[in-house]
Design an enzyme around this catalytic site. Sequence first.
Site, PDB file in Angstrom:
ATOM      1  N   ASP A 207      -8.119   9.937   2.535  1.00 40.08           N
ATOM      2  CA  ASP A 207      -7.584  11.143   3.170  1.00 40.08           C
ATOM      3  C   ASP A 207      -6.844  10.658   4.408  1.00 40.08           C
ATOM      4  O   ASP A 207      -7.466  10.251   5.392  1.00 40.08           O
ATOM      5  CB  ASP A 207      -8.724  12.095   3.544  1.00 40.08           C
ATOM      6  CG  ASP A 207      -8.207  13.315   4.316  1.00 40.08           C
ATOM      7  OD1 ASP A 207      -6.983  13.386   4.599  1.00 40.08           O
ATOM      8  OD2 ASP A 207      -9.030  14.189   4.647  1.00 40.08           O
ATOM      9  N   VAL A 208      -5.516  10.674   4.359  1.00 44.29           N
ATOM     10  CA  VAL A 208      -4.736  10.068   5.446  1.00 44.29           C
ATOM     11  C   VAL A 208      -4.916  10.792   6.781  1.00 44.29           C
ATOM     12  O   VAL A 208      -4.585  10.247   7.827  1.00 44.29           O
ATOM     13  CB  VAL A 208      -3.223   9.981   5.111  1.00 44.29           C
ATOM     14  CG1 VAL A 208      -2.973   9.100   3.922  1.00 44.29           C
ATOM     15  CG2 VAL A 208      -2.611  11.367   4.925  1.00 44.29           C
TER      16      VAL A 208
ATOM     17  N   GLY B  50      -0.328   8.979  -5.981  1.00 37.72           N
ATOM     18  CA  GLY B  50      -0.763   9.650  -7.209  1.00 37.72           C
ATOM     19  C   GLY B  50       0.265  10.604  -7.790  1.00 37.72           C
ATOM     20  O   GLY B  50       0.045  11.160  -8.870  1.00 37.72           O
TER      21      GLY B  50
ATOM     22  N   LEU C 154       0.862  -1.184   0.000  1.00 40.03           N
ATOM     23  CA  LEU C 154       0.000   0.000   0.000  1.00 40.03           C
ATOM     24  C   LEU C 154       0.898   1.232   0.000  1.00 40.03           C
ATOM     25  O   LEU C 154       1.825   1.324   0.816  1.00 40.03           O
ATOM     26  CB  LEU C 154      -0.868  -0.023   1.276  1.00 40.03           C
ATOM     27  CG  LEU C 154      -1.584   1.271   1.665  1.00 40.03           C
ATOM     28  CD1 LEU C 154      -2.578   1.706   0.591  1.00 40.03           C
ATOM     29  CD2 LEU C 154      -2.311   1.094   3.012  1.00 40.03           C
ATOM     30  N   VAL C 155       0.627   2.168  -0.917  1.00 35.08           N
ATOM     31  CA  VAL C 155       1.433   3.389  -0.986  1.00 35.08           C
ATOM     32  C   VAL C 155       0.497   4.588  -0.945  1.00 35.08           C
ATOM     33  O   VAL C 155      -0.297   4.801  -1.869  1.00 35.08           O
ATOM     34  CB  VAL C 155       2.279   3.432  -2.283  1.00 35.08           C
ATOM     35  CG1 VAL C 155       3.151   4.687  -2.308  1.00 35.08           C
ATOM     36  CG2 VAL C 155       3.147   2.180  -2.416  1.00 35.08           C
TER      37      VAL C 155
ATOM     38  N   TYR D 147       6.374  22.168   8.611  1.00 36.10           N
ATOM     39  CA  TYR D 147       6.791  20.980   7.854  1.00 36.10           C
ATOM     40  C   TYR D 147       7.939  20.262   8.568  1.00 36.10           C
ATOM     41  O   TYR D 147       7.922  19.030   8.733  1.00 36.10           O
ATOM     42  CB  TYR D 147       7.215  21.424   6.451  1.00 36.10           C
ATOM     43  CG  TYR D 147       7.610  20.306   5.529  1.00 36.10           C
ATOM     44  CD1 TYR D 147       6.654  19.513   4.913  1.00 36.10           C
ATOM     45  CD2 TYR D 147       8.953  20.051   5.257  1.00 36.10           C
ATOM     46  CE1 TYR D 147       7.025  18.482   4.050  1.00 36.10           C
ATOM     47  CE2 TYR D 147       9.331  19.035   4.400  1.00 36.10           C
ATOM     48  CZ  TYR D 147       8.363  18.250   3.799  1.00 36.10           C
ATOM     49  OH  TYR D 147       8.732  17.239   2.950  1.00 36.10           O
TER      50      TYR D 147
ATOM     51  N   SER E  45       6.683  18.456  11.553  1.00 33.93           N
ATOM     52  CA  SER E  45       5.921  17.245  11.196  1.00 33.93           C
ATOM     53  C   SER E  45       6.878  16.117  10.820  1.00 33.93           C
ATOM     54  O   SER E  45       6.670  14.965  11.194  1.00 33.93           O
ATOM     55  CB  SER E  45       4.944  17.529  10.046  1.00 33.93           C
ATOM     56  OG  SER E  45       5.618  17.656   8.802  1.00 33.93           O
TER      57      SER E  45
HETATM   58  P1  NAD Z   1       3.758  15.419  -4.318  1.00 36.49           P
HETATM   59  O1  NAD Z   1       3.039  16.678  -3.993  1.00 36.49           O
HETATM   60  O2  NAD Z   1       4.253  15.178  -5.685  1.00 36.49           O
HETATM   61  O3  NAD Z   1       2.889  14.153  -3.854  1.00 36.49           O
HETATM   62  C1  NAD Z   1       2.183  14.131  -2.654  1.00 36.49           C
HETATM   63  C2  NAD Z   1       0.933  13.313  -2.860  1.00 36.49           C
HETATM   64  O4  NAD Z   1       0.240  13.235  -1.603  1.00 36.49           O
HETATM   65  C3  NAD Z   1      -0.055  13.933  -3.856  1.00 36.49           C
HETATM   66  O5  NAD Z   1      -0.453  12.964  -4.814  1.00 36.49           O
HETATM   67  C4  NAD Z   1      -1.229  14.357  -3.013  1.00 36.49           C
HETATM   68  O6  NAD Z   1      -2.490  14.290  -3.670  1.00 36.49           O
HETATM   69  C5  NAD Z   1      -1.154  13.350  -1.853  1.00 36.49           C
HETATM   70  N1  NAD Z   1      -1.842  13.834  -0.655  1.00 36.49           N
HETATM   71  C6  NAD Z   1      -1.809  15.076  -0.115  1.00 36.49           C
HETATM   72  N2  NAD Z   1      -2.610  15.134   0.954  1.00 36.49           N
HETATM   73  C7  NAD Z   1      -3.154  13.898   1.109  1.00 36.49           C
HETATM   74  C8  NAD Z   1      -4.058  13.331   2.041  1.00 36.49           C
HETATM   75  N3  NAD Z   1      -4.594  14.066   3.044  1.00 36.49           N
HETATM   76  N4  NAD Z   1      -4.399  12.037   1.906  1.00 36.49           N
HETATM   77  C9  NAD Z   1      -3.887  11.292   0.892  1.00 36.49           C
HETATM   78  N5  NAD Z   1      -3.047  11.776  -0.027  1.00 36.49           N
HETATM   79  C10 NAD Z   1      -2.671  13.062   0.082  1.00 36.49           C
HETATM   80  O7  NAD Z   1       4.982  15.397  -3.282  1.00 36.49           O
HETATM   81  P2  NAD Z   1       6.309  14.499  -3.224  1.00 36.49           P
HETATM   82  O8  NAD Z   1       7.440  15.413  -3.443  1.00 36.49           O
HETATM   83  O9  NAD Z   1       6.163  13.280  -4.027  1.00 36.49           O
HETATM   84  O10 NAD Z   1       6.300  14.144  -1.668  1.00 36.49           O
HETATM   85  C11 NAD Z   1       6.039  12.839  -1.213  1.00 36.49           C
HETATM   86  C12 NAD Z   1       6.508  12.736   0.237  1.00 36.49           C
HETATM   87  O11 NAD Z   1       7.917  12.985   0.275  1.00 36.49           O
HETATM   88  C13 NAD Z   1       5.890  13.793   1.140  1.00 36.49           C
HETATM   89  O12 NAD Z   1       5.649  13.221   2.408  1.00 36.49           O
HETATM   90  C14 NAD Z   1       6.961  14.852   1.241  1.00 36.49           C
HETATM   91  O13 NAD Z   1       6.856  15.595   2.413  1.00 36.49           O
HETATM   92  C15 NAD Z   1       8.194  13.987   1.218  1.00 36.49           C
HETATM   93  N6  NAD Z   1       9.409  14.695   0.816  1.00 36.49           N
HETATM   94  C16 NAD Z   1       9.513  15.251  -0.424  1.00 36.49           C
HETATM   95  C17 NAD Z   1      10.689  15.911  -0.767  1.00 36.49           C
HETATM   96  C18 NAD Z   1      10.900  16.535  -2.103  1.00 36.49           C
HETATM   97  O14 NAD Z   1      11.936  17.219  -2.277  1.00 36.49           O
HETATM   98  N7  NAD Z   1       9.999  16.371  -3.058  1.00 36.49           N
HETATM   99  C19 NAD Z   1      11.740  16.001   0.150  1.00 36.49           C
HETATM  100  C20 NAD Z   1      11.591  15.411   1.398  1.00 36.49           C
HETATM  101  C21 NAD Z   1      10.416  14.752   1.713  1.00 36.49           C
END
Ligand code: NAD
Length: 256
Positions: free
Chosen positions: A68-69, A18, A13-14, A163, A166
Site C-alpha cells: 500500500d504505497v 497490477g 520496481l513498479v 487528482y 496530487s
Molecule cells: P489503473 O487503475 O489501471 O492502475 C492503477 C493501479 O494502482 C491498480 O492496479 C491499483 O490496484 C493500484 N493501486 C491503487 N492504489 C494503490 C495503493 N495504495 N498501493 C499500491 N497500489 C495501488 O490506472 P492506470 O490508468 O494504469 O494509472 C496508472 C497511473 O497513471 C496512475 O498514477 C494514474 O494517475 C496515471 N495516469 C493515468 C492516465 C490514464 O489516462 N489512464 C492519465 C494520466 C495519468
Amino acid sequence: MAAPFKLVSRLALVTGGGSGIGRAVCQRFAKDGASVVVADISEDSASETLRTLSHDQQGQEHAALCVDVSSRQSVEQLITLIQRQYFRPPCVCVSSAGITLDEFLLKLEEEAFDRVLRVNLKGSFLLTQAVSKALVASGSSKGVIINVGSIVGKVGNLGQANYAASKAGVEGLTKSAAKELGRFGIRCNTVLPGFIATPMTAKVPEKVLDKFEGMVPLGRLGEPADVADVCSFLASDESRYITGASIEVTGGLFMG
Ligand code: NAD
C-alpha cells in the site's frame, strides 16, 4: 532503432504494476531484460501481471509483492523484502500506483481530497525516498526514479481538483528530488500521460472520452504501451543526461 535488452541485469520496481500503465511498464521492462518486481495493493492483479512477463535473459527473476504505497510501513517492508530476495535495492523505480475519486469542487469531500493525495502524492514521495535511501546506503552510483504524473496536473480538469493537485505535486516532488539526488547518480523524471485506455479511464463517461479523443492531434486515445515505451527510454542509459524533466505522452493533447 532502440538497443535490444537495454535493461539487462537491472532490478526494477513498479508500483501499480497490477493494471493499466504499470502492467505495460512491467511487460516492457521484462522484454528489455530487467528483473521486475510487480508491486500492487491487489495481490491477485500483481500475480496476474507476473504470469505475463517474459524471461528471455539468463538470470531474469521476477516477483509479485503486495504494497500500500500510502503507508510508510508498507513501503519500507516492501524495500526490505526486495533487498532480502535480491541482495540489492531496485535501481529503477516507477511509481504508477494511483487512484481517482472525481467530484466537482463544490461537492468534494475532505476525505476524497485526502485519499487521492495520500495515494498519488504521498505514495510517490514514500517510494522515491525509500528507494533513493536504499540506493545511497548501498553505495550504488546509479539509479532511476520515474514518477507517473498527469497532463491534468498542468492544465486542471473538471471534477478532478484533488487528482490535478496530487499530480501537480508529483511533478514538484520529482523535480526537487532530481536536484537533490543528481550528485548520487540518481535521475528523477516525471511522465505526464494524457488520456490512456486503462481500467482508470474506463470509469470516465464515453461522451467525455469521445470529446477528448476529438481534441487529440494524433487522433486517438493512448495505449498503456505508449507510456511504457517512454518509461523504458527513461530507465535506460539512452536518457543518461535527462533528469528533472516532465515528458508529456498525450498525442499532443493540451500541448503548451
Ligand atoms: P489503473 O487503475 O489501471 O492502475 C492503477 C493501479 O494502482 C491498480 O492496479 C491499483 O490496484 C493500484 N493501486 C491503487 N492504489 C494503490 C495503493 N495504495 N498501493 C499500491 N497500489 C495501488 O490506472 P492506470 O490508468 O494504469 O494509472 C496508472 C497511473 O497513471 C496512475 O498514477 C494514474 O494517475 C496515471 N495516469 C493515468 C492516465 C490514464 O489516462 N489512464 C492519465 C494520466 C495519468
